[in-house]
Motif scaffolding. Structure first.
Motif, PDB file in Angstrom:
ATOM      1  N   HIS A   1       0.836  -1.204   0.000  1.00 32.73           N
ATOM      2  CA  HIS A   1       0.000   0.000   0.000  1.00 32.73           C
ATOM      3  C   HIS A   1       0.870   1.253   0.000  1.00 32.73           C
ATOM      4  N   ALA A   2       1.908   1.260   0.815  1.00 30.81           N
ATOM      5  CA  ALA A   2       2.772   2.441   0.902  1.00 30.81           C
ATOM      6  C   ALA A   2       3.487   2.714  -0.413  1.00 30.81           C
ATOM      7  N   ARG A   3       3.854   1.652  -1.131  1.00 33.00           N
ATOM      8  CA  ARG A   3       4.579   1.801  -2.394  1.00 33.00           C
ATOM      9  C   ARG A   3       3.663   1.745  -3.611  1.00 33.00           C
ATOM     10  N   SER A   4       2.367   1.551  -3.388  1.00 25.76           N
ATOM     11  CA  SER A   4       1.413   1.357  -4.498  1.00 25.76           C
ATOM     12  C   SER A   4       1.944   0.297  -5.463  1.00 25.76           C
ATOM     13  N   ASN A   5       2.407  -0.790  -4.889  1.00 20.14           N
ATOM     14  CA  ASN A   5       3.043  -1.866  -5.653  1.00 20.14           C
ATOM     15  C   ASN A   5       2.410  -3.183  -5.213  1.00 20.14           C
ATOM     16  N   TYR A   6       1.295  -3.509  -5.814  1.00 23.75           N
ATOM     17  CA  TYR A   6       0.506  -4.644  -5.361  1.00 23.75           C
ATOM     18  C   TYR A   6       0.863  -5.916  -6.122  1.00 23.75           C
ATOM     19  N   LYS A   7       1.057  -6.996  -5.378  1.00 26.94           N
ATOM     20  CA  LYS A   7       1.372  -8.294  -5.961  1.00 26.94           C
ATOM     21  C   LYS A   7       0.473  -9.357  -5.345  1.00 26.94           C
ATOM     22  N   ILE A   8       0.354 -10.478  -6.046  1.00 28.41           N
ATOM     23  CA  ILE A   8      -0.419 -11.612  -5.552  1.00 28.41           C
ATOM     24  C   ILE A   8       0.486 -12.475  -4.681  1.00 28.41           C
ATOM     25  N   LYS A   9       0.044 -12.767  -3.476  1.00 34.38           N
ATOM     26  CA  LYS A   9       0.848 -13.596  -2.574  1.00 34.38           C
ATOM     27  C   LYS A   9       0.785 -15.063  -3.018  1.00 34.38           C
ATOM     28  N   LEU A  10       1.955 -15.653  -3.217  1.00 28.64           N
ATOM     29  CA  LEU A  10       2.054 -17.043  -3.634  1.00 28.64           C
ATOM     30  C   LEU A  10       2.606 -17.851  -2.465  1.00 28.64           C
ATOM     31  N   TYR A  11       1.739 -18.597  -1.806  1.00 34.79           N
ATOM     32  CA  TYR A  11       2.119 -19.298  -0.582  1.00 34.79           C
ATOM     33  C   TYR A  11       2.930 -20.560  -0.894  1.00 34.79           C
ATOM     34  N   GLN A  12       4.090 -20.675  -0.217  1.00 34.06           N
ATOM     35  CA  GLN A  12       4.994 -21.806  -0.409  1.00 34.06           C
ATOM     36  C   GLN A  12       4.949 -22.697   0.831  1.00 34.06           C
ATOM     37  N   PRO A  13       4.666 -23.996   0.664  1.00 36.07           N
ATOM     38  CA  PRO A  13       4.602 -24.892   1.830  1.00 36.07           C
ATOM     39  C   PRO A  13       5.889 -24.828   2.647  1.00 36.07           C
ATOM     40  N   TYR A  14       5.736 -24.780   3.951  1.00 34.39           N
ATOM     41  CA  TYR A  14       6.898 -24.654   4.839  1.00 34.39           C
ATOM     42  C   TYR A  14       7.870 -25.817   4.659  1.00 34.39           C
ATOM     43  N   PHE A  15       7.350 -27.035   4.524  1.00 37.32           N
ATOM     44  CA  PHE A  15       8.239 -28.197   4.433  1.00 37.32           C
ATOM     45  C   PHE A  15       9.068 -28.158   3.155  1.00 37.32           C
ATOM     46  N   VAL A  16       8.507 -27.596   2.093  1.00 33.49           N
ATOM     47  CA  VAL A  16       9.260 -27.468   0.844  1.00 33.49           C
ATOM     48  C   VAL A  16      10.408 -26.478   1.031  1.00 33.49           C
ATOM     49  N   MET A  17      10.118 -25.338   1.653  1.00 32.91           N
ATOM     50  CA  MET A  17      11.148 -24.336   1.893  1.00 32.91           C
ATOM     51  C   MET A  17      12.225 -24.861   2.844  1.00 32.91           C
TER      52      MET A  17
END
Length: 304
Positions: A233-249
């Motif tokens: 919001h502060a940067r007016s730079n909106y992206k879609i959050k892509l959730y990565q499974p914790y076990f994979v990371m």
């Protein structure tokens, strides 16, 4: 007061030196050769610079003569042992050597930067080595104060890397999606760099802070997702959050931890899940008479 400070060219150290000078203290900063350009230009001629290395006391031993207090800011976020960059050396060994030198030079006051979540039975080398440093200081006989900050925000326009700038740059680099570890619900209680610095400076003239350990956070708790959305919001730079499974990371971090290009280490991943919050946050502010600066009230100013 005559102050000797390590880590003065870092993100927090620069602000502490500014505030020490403003408060009328005489500052001697131990820095590595070649890092002098990281000292803010407004401090030119206002501080004493000693070139050396904390684990080589012969490079700074004479500079401790007449010093009244030491501020030690050891900070290594990630280690690369094959390159000789180790938590043990930076967090513990360097602190141990400096404490020993302080005692020889009869410098009784010692203020240490640690980190929120540091404890004896931790799972990461980062926390283990910080805890060892805390314990050595507590047993040293020096008049110590230990600060354990959460993630810190502020001064983003200066170009120094911090939690907020890393996320902001991540949003800039990626075109559509931004990766999020797990569900992004792990919690943070960010502290203002101005408040952190005020604590270090005020501790020098606050006898009741001697022998104490303070958890330093803000008053507000946010999830990772909430902070990411605030930056968008502060940067007016909106992206879609892509959730990565914790076990994979976790698997990837184990395999790629030794490579600097991989964005998160195994230890950082473990600490991420632990949450960086404190129930005792107000003790810091009440002890030093500080008014907490809130992230929600300053993030637009800091990023625009």
């Amino acid at each position: 007061m005559k102050i000797f400070i390590t880590g003065g060219t870092g993100y927090v150290g620069r602000q502490i030196i500014r505030d020490l000078v403003k408060s009328g203290h005489s500052v001697t900063a131990l820095i590595r050769s070649g890092s002098e350009n990281k000292i803010p230009t407004e401090l030119d001629g206002k501080i004493n610079i000693v070139f050396g290395d904390i684990i080589h006391p012969e490079t700074y031993r004479n500079s401790l003569i007449g010093i009244e207090a030491i501020i030690n800011l050891p900070g290594l976020l990630r280690e690369f042992p094959k390159k000789g960059i180790k938590f043990e050396d930076v967090h513990f060994l360097g602190t141990k050597i400096l404490i020993d030198e302080a005692k020889k030079a009869v410098v009784s006051r010692f203020i240490q930067m640690s980190a929120l979540g540091v404890r004896e039975n931790s799972f990461t080398k980062y926390q283990q080595t910080k805890f060892k440093a805390e314990e050595y200081l507590k047993q040293s006989g020096l008049n110590f104060t230990i600060f354990r900050p959460s993630v810190i925000f502020g001064n983003e326009k200066e170009g120094q890397i911090n939690f907020i700038t890393v996320l902001s740059e991540l949003l800039n680099l990626l075109p559509i999606f931004v990766p999020v570890v797990g569900k992004g619900l792990y919690k943070f209680q960010p502290a203002s760099i101005e408040n952190v610095s005020q604590g270090f400076v005020k501790a020098l003239s606050t006898p009741e802070s001697i022998g104490k350990t303070f958890e330093v956070t803000g008053k507000d708790v946010y999830t990772y997702n909430q902070i990411l959305e605030m930056i968008m919001h502060a940067r007016s730079n909106y992206k879609i959050k892509l959730y990565q499974p914790y076990f994979v990371m976790k698997i990837l971090s184990k395999l790629l931890d030794r490579f600097p290009f991989f964005p998160i280490s195994e230890g950082q991943l473990i600490m991420l899940k632990e949450n960086s919050v404190s129930e005792n946050w107000n003790e810091f502010y009440s002890t030093f008479g500080i008014q907490p600066i809130r992230l929600v009230e300053t993030i637009n100013k800091n990023l625009n």
